[in-house]
Scaffold this motif. Structure first.
Motif: not given
Length: 62
Positions: A34-36, A38, A41-46, A62
């Motif tokens: 979940t930290r890498w 992506n 920069d404006d996306w994330h993996t919760p 994502m």
């Protein structure tokens, strides 16, 4: 549109100067994924799940 039978191969590699055990944990454990994981920069993996057993599953949202 023409059909083509050419195949393009892309090879990507990275040298990571860290102990193999640490790299394996960071690459495979959900709390690290979940930290890498992506796209930018404006996306994330919760959420991520990873079952490395034969027949296991992988999920990342994502």
């Amino acid at each position: 549109m023409e059909s083509t039978s050419k195949t393009t191969t892309v090879t990507i590699s990275a040298n990571v100067e860290a102990p193999v055990a640490k790299v394996w944990r960071c690459w495979t454990e959900p709390q690290h994924i979940t930290r890498w994981n992506n796209a930018s920069d404006d996306w994330h993996t919760p959420r991520a799940e990873n079952d490395l057993r034969v027949g296991g599953t992988f999920l990342s949202r994502m």
